[in-house]
Design an enzyme around this catalytic site. Structure first.
Site, PDB file in Angstrom:
ATOM      1  N   HIS A 153       0.820  -1.223   0.000  1.00 37.42           N
ATOM      2  CA  HIS A 153       0.000   0.000   0.000  1.00 37.42           C
ATOM      3  C   HIS A 153       0.849   1.268   0.000  1.00 37.42           C
ATOM      4  O   HIS A 153       0.296   2.368   0.040  1.00 37.42           O
ATOM      5  CB  HIS A 153      -0.947  -0.006   1.204  1.00 37.42           C
ATOM      6  CG  HIS A 153      -2.068  -0.985   1.050  1.00 37.42           C
ATOM      7  ND1 HIS A 153      -3.306  -0.631   0.565  1.00 37.42           N
ATOM      8  CD2 HIS A 153      -2.117  -2.317   1.271  1.00 37.42           C
ATOM      9  CE1 HIS A 153      -4.083  -1.702   0.513  1.00 37.42           C
ATOM     10  NE2 HIS A 153      -3.387  -2.741   0.933  1.00 37.42           N
ATOM     11  N   ASP A 361       4.015   9.274  -1.870  1.00 39.26           N
ATOM     12  CA  ASP A 361       2.820   8.574  -1.411  1.00 39.26           C
ATOM     13  C   ASP A 361       2.568   7.388  -2.309  1.00 39.26           C
ATOM     14  O   ASP A 361       3.012   7.377  -3.465  1.00 39.26           O
ATOM     15  CB  ASP A 361       1.614   9.526  -1.482  1.00 39.26           C
ATOM     16  CG  ASP A 361       0.600   9.273  -0.372  1.00 39.26           C
ATOM     17  OD1 ASP A 361       0.526   8.128   0.113  1.00 39.26           O
ATOM     18  OD2 ASP A 361      -0.113  10.216   0.011  1.00 39.26           O
TER      19      ASP A 361
HETATM   20  P1  ADQ Z   1      -2.891   6.541   3.954  1.00 36.91           P
HETATM   21  O1  ADQ Z   1      -1.490   6.958   4.163  1.00 36.91           O
HETATM   22  O2  ADQ Z   1      -3.704   6.366   5.166  1.00 36.91           O
HETATM   23  O3  ADQ Z   1      -3.010   5.234   3.039  1.00 36.91           O
HETATM   24  P2  ADQ Z   1      -4.721   7.963   2.030  1.00 36.91           P
HETATM   25  O4  ADQ Z   1      -4.748   7.024   0.872  1.00 36.91           O
HETATM   26  O5  ADQ Z   1      -4.678   9.390   1.653  1.00 36.91           O
HETATM   27  O6  ADQ Z   1      -3.511   7.719   3.000  1.00 36.91           O
HETATM   28  O7  ADQ Z   1      -6.028   7.792   2.935  1.00 36.91           O
HETATM   29  C1  ADQ Z   1      -6.566   6.574   3.278  1.00 36.91           C
HETATM   30  C2  ADQ Z   1      -7.960   6.762   3.897  1.00 36.91           C
HETATM   31  O8  ADQ Z   1      -7.863   7.473   5.129  1.00 36.91           O
HETATM   32  C3  ADQ Z   1      -8.911   7.530   3.003  1.00 36.91           C
HETATM   33  O9  ADQ Z   1     -10.098   6.782   2.850  1.00 36.91           O
HETATM   34  C4  ADQ Z   1      -9.168   8.835   3.744  1.00 36.91           C
HETATM   35  O10 ADQ Z   1     -10.499   9.300   3.646  1.00 36.91           O
HETATM   36  C5  ADQ Z   1      -8.859   8.486   5.177  1.00 36.91           C
HETATM   37  N1  ADQ Z   1      -8.334   9.696   5.847  1.00 36.91           N
HETATM   38  C6  ADQ Z   1      -7.190  10.327   5.567  1.00 36.91           C
HETATM   39  N2  ADQ Z   1      -7.069  11.436   6.326  1.00 36.91           N
HETATM   40  C7  ADQ Z   1      -8.181  11.507   7.087  1.00 36.91           C
HETATM   41  C8  ADQ Z   1      -8.657  12.419   8.058  1.00 36.91           C
HETATM   42  N3  ADQ Z   1      -7.961  13.516   8.371  1.00 36.91           N
HETATM   43  N4  ADQ Z   1      -9.859  12.176   8.640  1.00 36.91           N
HETATM   44  C9  ADQ Z   1     -10.565  11.081   8.296  1.00 36.91           C
HETATM   45  N5  ADQ Z   1     -10.170  10.180   7.383  1.00 36.91           N
HETATM   46  C10 ADQ Z   1      -8.999  10.380   6.779  1.00 36.91           C
HETATM   47  C11 ADQ Z   1      -2.042   4.282   2.552  1.00 36.91           C
HETATM   48  C12 ADQ Z   1      -0.999   4.862   1.585  1.00 36.91           C
HETATM   49  C13 ADQ Z   1      -1.692   5.494   0.372  1.00 36.91           C
HETATM   50  C14 ADQ Z   1      -2.530   4.399  -0.309  1.00 36.91           C
HETATM   51  C15 ADQ Z   1      -3.529   3.834   0.697  1.00 36.91           C
HETATM   52  C16 ADQ Z   1      -4.359   2.699   0.099  1.00 36.91           C
HETATM   53  O11 ADQ Z   1      -0.171   5.821   2.236  1.00 36.91           O
HETATM   54  O12 ADQ Z   1      -0.742   6.006  -0.539  1.00 36.91           O
HETATM   55  O13 ADQ Z   1      -3.202   4.916  -1.434  1.00 36.91           O
HETATM   56  O14 ADQ Z   1      -2.819   3.301   1.833  1.00 36.91           O
HETATM   57  O15 ADQ Z   1      -3.572   1.738  -0.515  1.00 36.91           O
END
Ligand code: ADQ
Length: 470
Positions: A153, A361
């Site tokens: 991920h 990312d």
């Molecule tokens: P994350 O680093 O957690 O994921 P991201 O893909 O932006 O980053 O977000 C994942 C989920 O968390 C989204 O559904 C988002 O809505 C939720 N989220 C993020 N910030 C939030 C907040 N402030 N409040 C509530 N919800 C929030 C990791 C990797 C990414 C990759 C994903 C999935 O870092 O690059 O795309 O896994 O594989």
């Protein structure tokens, strides 16, 4: 049809807060039978060797507990203080304590021992993320012959960053024990291929290490997505409308610039606020006309580097407030708490600019969600880091180098000045791309590749690196 066994560090929790990924995998399990295996979140003195089954919102979940010591070494230590920073090319923030590797390995062995007795010979096993790279090796050592896939991920690192990780050679050999390794973006497959084809001769205590043979492992990009139609519906839900009304009252006609992230150094939050500072400094006409909202709940806050990022963000937000705030106007709001998806959808819809500027990312699902939640008649503009995997599919965002805060400030100006026809044109193409890369198709594509109906549960295939499935 073979059962699907999903394995991840944590299993999904109770309640409606589950993200798109958990929902998609839950749907996959509902359609295919099987269960989700992972850590319960509990720390105990003596974990049972057997997993405990539970039903969480109709999902069958098998969980194991961990000791506090193993948790520290495996989760906070090797996974999040070595692998996470190195894979995100932040070696300056890595804490290299090689002994954490033993705890990392121990937990993977514990997972394998607890999982093995639950497996049927034709089960398909889908392992998620960097915490569990050795799991296939451990299972195979115990005799498992199932098809096993791994999905990363986060980005795959450059070779130099990989060489800085203790025991990287063993980790790469572990990856070669999977039948299928899925990456976020083509960029990651390229980095992996670069490593696999040009493995530098490394030595350990003077003896040359054998290079890893990836001949039986298929490696491909499976760009993950969200469910943009579900976000469109969420943005019109009562909770979203409540949030929109609340925000409209406080914005009083100002344009909203929105950032939504976990508080993580990979997300480029201080640089983002600095870019906003430059926007206000260079364009006095935007003062009192715009407002930036950054939502960033703390994560992994037992790790020193996360605390430092949090302090840095506090300081820069304070600086911008001190520089531009007036008794009756505040340039930004910084909220350190998480919101449920309906409230987030409301914020996304209201925002004229979605500012998604990680330094590096995997995919970044916030970018997908922002696009899904826009009003087709009056859509906002996505500003996206070229170092997010999402940049490979969202060419109609304004792409920026997040390290260059002048460039991001200029992108903000462009976004705020963009006329409606241009915003609509860009958004329509972005929405098309978000729909094409939706999470349900992602899950199906991975499983179809891991377990094609004709070969499910048997043998392996000799396919080398595939550039992309996109
Ligand atoms: P994350 O680093 O957690 O994921 P991201 O893909 O932006 O980053 O977000 C994942 C989920 O968390 C989204 O559904 C988002 O809505 C939720 N989220 C993020 N910030 C939030 C907040 N402030 N409040 C509530 N919800 C929030 C990791 C990797 C990414 C990759 C994903 C999935 O870092 O690059 O795309 O896994 O594989």
């Amino acid at each position: 049809m073979s059962r699907i066994i999903i394995v991840s560090n944590r299993t999904p929790g109770k309640g409606p807060a589950a993200g798109g990924l958990a929902v998609a995998l839950r749907d996959t399990l509902a359609a295919r039978e099987g269960f989700w295996f992972g850590w319960s979140g509990k720390l105990v003195d003596e974990p049972s060797p057997k997993a405990k089954f539970d039903s969480i919102d109709g999902l069958s979940v098998a969980q194991v507990d961990l000791t506090r010591e193993d948790y520290q070494a495996y989760y906070a230590g090797f996974s999040n203080s070595i692998l996470w920073p190195s894979f995100h090319l932040r070696l300056d923030l890595a804490t290299i304590e090689a002994h954490w590797y033993e705890g990392y390995r121990r937990v993977n062995t514990q997972f394998a021992r607890a999982l093995l007795p639950l497996l049927k010979p034709d089960d398909i096993i889908w392992v998620h993320d960097y915490h569990l790279i050795p799991l296939a090796s451990e299972l195979r050592q115990l005799g498992a012959r199932n098809r096993i896939g791994f999905y990363l991920h986060i980005p795959f690192p450059t070779s130099d960053a990989l060489y800085a990780i203790p025991h990287h050679q063993e980790l790469m050999r572990d990856l070669s024990r999977y039948d299928l390794v899925g990456m976020q973006a083509n960029r990651d497959v390229t980095a992996f291929t670069e490593f696999a084809e040009h493995q530098a001769p490394s030595t350990l205590a003077g003896s040359p290490l054998k290079s890893v043979d990836f001949g039986r492992t298929e490696v491909a990009a499976f760009p993950i997505g969200s469910d943009p139609d579900a976000f469109a519906r969420l943005a019109a839900s009562p909770a979203a409308i409540k949030m929109i009304k609340r925000m409209e009252r406080s914005l009083n006609g100002q344009q909203l610039i929105l950032g939504v992230d976990r508080l993580d150094y990979s997300k480029g939050l201080p640089q983002r606020v600095e870019a906003y500072e430059k926007l206000l400094a260079n364009n006095t006409r935007f003062r009192r006309e715009v407002h930036m909202l950054q939502v960033a709940p703390p994560s992994r806050d037992s790790i020193k580097e996360y605390k430092q990022t949090s302090d840095e963000l506090d300081a820069i937000c304070g600086r911008v407030m001190g520089r531009f705030a007036e008794p009756d106007w505040q340039p930004l709001t910084y909220v350190k708490r998480a919101y449920g998806q309906p409230s987030l959808a409301g914020l996304y819809r209201l925002a004229r600019v979605g500012l998604v500027t990680p330094l590096r990312d995997g995919m970044n699902l916030v970018a997908h969600e922002y696009i899904g939640a826009q009003d087709p008649a009056d859509p906002g503009v996505l500003i996206l880091s070229r170092f997010a995997g999402a940049a490979e599919i969202f060419e109609d965002a304004i792409l920026v180098n997040p390290f260059d805060t002048d460039e991001t400030a200029e992108a903000l100006r462009m976004a705020l000045d963009m006329d409606l026809p241009e915003r609509q044109r860009r958004w329509q193409r972005l929405m098309k791309a978000a729909k094409k890369h939706n999470v349900e198709d992602w899950s199906k594509a991975f499983l179809d590749r891991l377990a094609p109906a004709s070969t499910a549960g048997t043998g392996t295939r000799d396919i080398l690196y595939l550039a992309s499935v996109a």
